[in-house]
Design a protein around this motif. Structure first.
Motif, PDB file in Angstrom:
ATOM      1  N   LEU A   4       0.837  -1.192   0.000  1.00 49.34           N
ATOM      2  CA  LEU A   4       0.000   0.000   0.000  1.00 49.34           C
ATOM      3  C   LEU A   4       0.872   1.241   0.000  1.00 49.34           C
ATOM      4  O   LEU A   4       2.083   1.171   0.192  1.00 49.34           O
ATOM      5  CB  LEU A   4      -0.946   0.011   1.209  1.00 49.34           C
ATOM      6  CG  LEU A   4      -0.330   0.145   2.595  1.00 49.34           C
ATOM      7  CD1 LEU A   4      -1.352   0.699   3.572  1.00 49.34           C
ATOM      8  CD2 LEU A   4       0.177  -1.175   3.095  1.00 49.34           C
ATOM      9  N   LEU A  19      -3.370   0.194   9.921  1.00 47.38           N
ATOM     10  CA  LEU A  19      -2.720   1.331   9.277  1.00 47.38           C
ATOM     11  C   LEU A  19      -1.814   2.111  10.219  1.00 47.38           C
ATOM     12  O   LEU A  19      -0.878   2.768   9.765  1.00 47.38           O
ATOM     13  CB  LEU A  19      -3.775   2.268   8.662  1.00 47.38           C
ATOM     14  CG  LEU A  19      -4.533   1.704   7.463  1.00 47.38           C
ATOM     15  CD1 LEU A  19      -5.462   2.754   6.884  1.00 47.38           C
ATOM     16  CD2 LEU A  19      -3.581   1.181   6.404  1.00 47.38           C
ATOM     17  N   ALA A  22       1.365   0.133   9.986  1.00 48.04           N
ATOM     18  CA  ALA A  22       1.960   0.268   8.658  1.00 48.04           C
ATOM     19  C   ALA A  22       2.631   1.636   8.531  1.00 48.04           C
ATOM     20  O   ALA A  22       3.756   1.756   8.029  1.00 48.04           O
ATOM     21  CB  ALA A  22       0.896   0.083   7.589  1.00 48.04           C
ATOM     22  N   ALA A  66      -4.493  -2.970   6.502  1.00 50.24           N
ATOM     23  CA  ALA A  66      -3.823  -2.564   5.267  1.00 50.24           C
ATOM     24  C   ALA A  66      -4.306  -3.454   4.133  1.00 50.24           C
ATOM     25  O   ALA A  66      -4.272  -4.680   4.234  1.00 50.24           O
ATOM     26  CB  ALA A  66      -2.316  -2.673   5.418  1.00 50.24           C
TER      27      ALA A  66
END
Lengths: 546, 179, 407
Positions: A4, A19, A22, A66
């Protein structure tokens, strides 16, 4: 593995990564309160909103996995505006306690307000009032007004300790964190809620009003409360000695190590440092003459001890080492013993009462380096040694750390034995009944005052580092043993702990190939050892309370 | 046992009077069987917590901390989590209540129909403020949100029934009938 | 004259009994549905354009189709009988006067979604409706309608408006506080007790038997292009004949007020109307020529919600009305997420201060700004409902508020 894009940077992560994590891998901080990687997702604070392409509104990052091809923006005008709003909501009823709140300087309302708020407050009505300064057990203080109701503490008591003491009562803006009336925060991990509370709602009673956090220095270390060797940071106050009446070690905080303790630290280990600044610290070498004790120089003490070790035949000398000593201290001691051929050595002085494992991290063995002492070959028959001492065969006894008169042996027998020994040498950090009987007292530096390594119960060798200068003239054991070794005609490994560690890696196969560098911040297992891994938190073994 | 789940509440028992804290918190064997039956209706027995708390309130008169701990034991819940539930919902009384509860609706349609005057009238007649209980333990007065009987505003819930289209005269008759 | 479908049995004295229900063809829909494939039942409901009548107006057949096809474990049907939206009382009538219509609707729905266990969550204050409905359930068990592939558990709430929110209801059903759940996962994937769950309103399910017996086309044709059928409008406030009225969803608000509820009482002059329960944006007197279906209200900048219509005449103080609702939202906020918890309390304090005559010049813009900033940021739509009145009352009647604010 999903790939991503976050703020224009591409990253590939494991499936299931949220997220916030990430973004963290890319060095992007998504502000948040209720999210904690060790706890379930709550999605309550609403601060971690990010913009995701194709989503009509900002979405919370903690609860978003994600996805392959996802395009995320954490710094759009809309995200910044949303964060501003959420900060305002958090501060509507928050009391302006900063001047008297311990959290100041490490408070995430302060930090995020400065980064993401900076609005003019417009709340002019009376704020909601809730209980303040409520003790929750011996270690935690609650201020319910400051609480932002992120529920981390509630989830901790449900999911980690499995004890479920905390709840959020009532509803709306009268919601309030608390205990069941009449009960206490009763688990051995209570102070972890202070660590995870983002604000000053839950604070440490021991640390309360001691010193401002911006005066603290932090050093990586290892807890010495038991054989697990949980990783910690030692916070010391050097710059404001007049605060807290000269107390130097302000607090211990857990340091993350996925293999050993994750984010957590038990209460017993967390507060296992008041001996460091206690009045009973031994700060100068002492020789106990018939007339009374007298301070001497290190040179005199070293000479006196070396002389004692030389004077007696080796079979008349005994050494009680300690599993509190570092690996470096133990190898230095072994060299001293080898130089004189002293064989009567042990470290297993029985405690007065057998401790037990708790149901999570705390080990029954309340010493940090039993495994090290065993591997380095200082194990022996402590009972036999004391019997020899009582029989009169031992003329010189060197005790490291132990208070033999407060151990699991009948004190009268120990006292009798000590009385028959011509030369008793004591090395330790604090005075005790045994040091009072010693002819030579050599003050040892506390573990926070020097560096070294411990070997935990699994065989994990972990570094601890120097946080403070030693008190008075106290020295690390490896250093004073090195001087004694020289006094006996031997050669010290060097002038730093690291030299003795190197000596150890050459002398004991289990440590072969290690170096301070290879140990890093998270330690390594000795040869042949298997990691036992982090135990499953009790809250995740039975059906969850919540 | 016919296997029919049916209703998840037993009929309310005789109301306990306005006594002190419950000192003997224990269900009868029949009630214990009912607790087990209720727990069996749900895929996770915790689903029976609200019905069992209703049952406890009907039995002991109100939900004291002792009752919370007692009920927690049936569900292997920490008392804190039962306390969360009891403090969250408005129908669980955490203090002793009167033999009767008069809950006057103060939401929008009732307000438009004059609920404030009705509430003031009730307060005068009973001699209590909202949230209080008459000295003789007869009536606890509450002022509550929408009871969803707006077509008959102003209205109140008196114990288990809705009393509709209230006027001062009707209020007097109702209060008179509460012993 | 509009067709009466949902209230067709209300006039009978024994409408709440099994015998009374059967006497007018009751359970005929279930007999037919038993011969249909589950997917065919869902298709029929989709074609009927039935939309949720509890508040969100989501297409019912579409919601049913979200249940995963190959789920290995149980699927649950949960009926939302936690009626609590101010101005709404239609479900109370259905529970008391036609409980078997709900039971039959549940049976058909359960077959469509392959569900063996249904829960009916009735708000705790509805004691009489609970007794009547429970009695009907017992009748259905005794008659063998229930207990052979489908069971119903009746569950009483304990007093919290938020338990009318779909996932707040599920949390409460699970024995917890009525805290809505973060989404995803959505209830159709992971709902009650962690299993796929359909939550439907009482009235929505009461529509299902007629749809099956008389057909989707018939039901669709009763309404508008985007919403089929009739619905029960709860009308209260300043009208001579407050009550529940069934009409096509195409009926206009003007017709509802003037033709069914008898016009405007009090001063006789209409000032404002709440069209869809307390959380709907208010409409002014010249905004009432709109169809009372989901899209009609959306296009008018409001929502049909639970179809609770509250009529206000010229003598009503809009700031006081807002204060009453603002107090409601402050009382009923569950407190789980920060924007709603903090601002519902704060806005109530501000509106109260304004009504008491201590409003300041900036208060109105502050309230509007706070409300708009919070919208869309919360775990559930409760706060989005709260800002309906906060924003619309102030924006549409600003001068009335300003008159209370000293400069």
């Amino acid at each position: 593995m999903p790939k991503l894009t976050i703020d224009g940077k591409e990253i590939e992560v494991e499936a299931g990564t949220n997220l916030i994590e990430a973004a963290r891998r890319l060095g992007i901080e998504v502000p948040h309160y209720c999210y904690h990687p060790g706890l379930s997702i709550a999605g309550q604070c609403r601060l971690c909103m990010v913009d995701i392409e194709k989503a009509p509104r900002p979405t919370i990052a903690c609860n978003t996995t994600a996805g392959d091809g996802m395009v995320v923006h954490t710094d759009t005008e809309r995200v910044r505006d949303t964060r501003r709003s959420i900060m305002e909501f958090h501060l509507i009823n928050h009391p302006l306690d900063c001047p008297v709140c311990d959290q100041a300087g490490e408070c995430w309302l302060q930090i995020y307000y400065m980064k993401h708020g900076l609005y003019d407050p417009r709340m002019v009505d009376e704020k909601v009032h809730k209980p303040k300064a409520v003790p929750l057990g011996p270690h935690v203080m609650l201020d319910a007004e400051r609480c932002i109701l992120c529920s981390r503490c509630v989830r901790f008591c449900d999911e980690i300790t499995g004890t479920g003491e905390l709840g959020i009562f009532h509803r709306g803006d009268h919601s309030e964190i608390g205990l069941f009336p009449g009960r206490d925060l009763e688990n051995n991990y209570s102070a972890n809620v202070v660590d995870i509370c983002p604000v000053g709602a839950l604070t440490d009673r021991d640390f309360r009003f001691q010193v401002r956090v911006w005066y603290l220095d932090t050093t990586k270390s290892i807890c010495t409360g038991c054989a697990r060797g949980c990783n910690v940071d030692v916070h010391v106050n050097r710059r404001r000695p007049h605060h807290a009446e000269g107390r130097r070690v302000a607090r211990l905080k857990p340091r993350f190590n996925a293999e050993v303790n994750a984010w957590w630290l038990c209460d017993i280990g967390r507060y296992h440092f008041d001996f460091v600044d206690a009045a009973t610290r031994l700060t100068a070498p002492v020789r106990r003459n018939p007339g009374g004790p007298a301070d001497v120089t290190w040179d005199e003490a070293v000479a006196g001890v070396a002389d004692a070790l030389r004077r007696y035949p080796p079979e008349q000398v005994a050494v009680l080492a300690s599993p509190q000593m570092a690996n470096e201290d133990l190898i230095a001691l072994r060299r001293v013993l080898e130089t004189r051929g002293i064989r009567e050595v042990a470290f297993d002085v029985p405690p007065t009462a057998l401790a037990k494992d708790d149901d999570f991290l705390l080990r029954a063995d309340r010493t940090p380096n039993r495994r090290g002492a065993t591997l380095i070959g200082l194990g022996g028959d402590a009972g036999g040694l004391m019997a020899a001492a009582r029989s009169g065969r031992i003329k010189c006894l060197w005790v490291f750390h132990h208070d033999l008169l407060a151990a699991g042996w009948p004190a009268a027998e120990v006292s009798g034995a000590l009385g028959r020994i011509e030369t008793v040498i004591f090395t330790g950090t604090n005075a005790n009944a045994t040091s009072e009987r010693a002819h030579w007292v050599l003050p040892a530096a506390a573990w926070v005052e020097r560096e070294g390594t411990f070997t935990n119960f699994e065989g994990r060798v972990q570094r601890f580092r120097t946080a403070l200068e030693p008190l008075g003239q106290a020295l690390p054991e490896w250093e004073l043993l090195g001087r004694v070794l020289v006094g006996l005609g031997g050669t010290a490994a060097g002038r730093r702990a690291e030299h003795w560690f190197r000596e150890l890696t050459g002398a004991v196969d289990a440590f072969a190939g290690m170096s301070y560098q290879s140990l890093g911040d998270l330690g390594r297992l000795v040869a042949g050892a298997t990691a036992s891994g982090l135990p499953t938190p009790p809250g995740q073994r039975a059906p969850a309370h919540a | 046992m016919n296997g029919a789940p049916g209703s998840s509440n037993s009929p309310p028992a005789e109301r306990a009077g306005l006594a002190g804290p419950a000192t003997n918190v224990a269900f009868t064997p029949e009630q214990l069987a009912e607790v087990r039956r209720l727990q069996g209706l749900y895929p996770d027995k915790r689903g029976a917590l609200l019905p069992v708390l209703h049952m406890a309130q009907d039995t002991f008169g109100w939900i004291s901390l002792e009752v919370e701990e007692y009920v927690a034991g049936f569900f292997a819940l920490s008392p804190a989590h039962v306390h969360e539930v009891v403090t969250f919902y408005t129908l669980y009384f955490q203090q002793p209540k009167g033999r009767h509860v008069v809950a006057v609706c103060h939401n929008l349609s009732c307000y438009l129909a004059g609920s404030r005057d009705i509430l003031a009238h009730v307060q005068r007649r009973l001699g209590v403020e909202v949230g209080e209980t008459t000295d003789d333990g007869r009536v606890t007065l509450q002022s509550v949100e929408c009871l969803c009987a707006c077509e008959a505003a102003p209205m109140a819930q008196v114990d288990d029934r809705y009393e509709l289209n209230l006027t001062p005269e009707k209020v007097d008759r109702i209060l008179e009938g509460l012993r | 004259m509009a067709e009466i479908v949902l209230m067709r049995n209300f006039g009978r004295q024994d409408s709440h009994t099994l015998a009374g229900y059967r006497a007018t063809g009751g359970y005929g829909g279930w007999e037919k549905a038993r011969t249909m494939e589950p997917a065919a039942i869902t298709e029929e409901v989709k074609k009927s354009n039935l939309r949720g009548l509890g508040g969100a107006g989501f297409p019912t057949g579409t919601k049913w189709s979200f249940i995963p096809k190959n789920h290995a474990g149980p699927v649950y049907l949960v009926v939302n009988a936690d009626e609590g939206e101010p101005g709404t009382f239609k479900d109370r009538y259905l529970l008391e006067r036609d409980p078997h219509a709900l039971i039959e609707g549940m049976l058909i729905t359960a077959r469509a979604i392959r569900c063996a266990l249904g829960f009916v969550y009735i708000r705790g204050e509805y004691v009489q409706p609970w007794r009547l409905f429970s009695a009907a359930v017992k009748e259905a068990y005794d008659a063998g309608l229930l207990g052979h592939g489908f069971d119903i558990v009746v569950h009483r709430g304990a007093g919290a408006y938020i338990c009318g929110e779909e996932t707040g209801l599920l949390s409460s059903l699970e024995g917890k506080k009525g805290w809505p759940k973060i989404k995803p996962p959505f209830p159709a994937i992971k709902g009650a007790f962690g299993q796929p769950t359909i939550v439907n309103n009482v009235e929505t399910l009461a529509c299902v038997p007629p749809i099956i017996t008389r057909g989707a086309e018939w039901f669709a044709a009763l309404g508008t292009k985007t919403q089929g059928g009739t619905r029960m409008y709860s009308v209260s406030g300043r009208v001579p004949k407050p009550g529940v009225y069934e009409a096509s969803v195409a009926i206009t608000l003007r017709s509802l007020i003037h033709d069914l509820a008898g016009g405007v009482s009090g001063s006789g002059r209409l000032k404002a109307v709440v069209p869809g329960g307390g959380s709907a944006a208010i409409l002014t007197a010249d905004e009432i020529d709109i169809p009372m279906d989901v899209d009609g209200l959306k296009n008018a900048g409001s929502m049909i919600g639970s179809a609770g219509v509250i009529v206000m005449d010229e003598s009503v103080s809009i700031p006081e009305a807002l204060m009453v609702l603002a107090r409601f939202y402050a009382h009923e906020s569950c407190g789980q997420c920060t924007p709603c918890r903090e601002s519902t309390g704060w806005i109530y304090k501000q509106v109260h201060r304004i009504v008491e005559g201590h409003g300041r010049k900036d208060d109105l813009d502050t309230i509007l700004d706070v409300a708009k900033r919070g919208g869309g940021t919360t775990i559930c739509a409760f706060y989005d409902g709260a800002i309906g009145p906060y924003i619309s009352y102030i924006e549409k009647f600003r001068s009335e508020f300003e008159a209370l604010c000293r400069s």
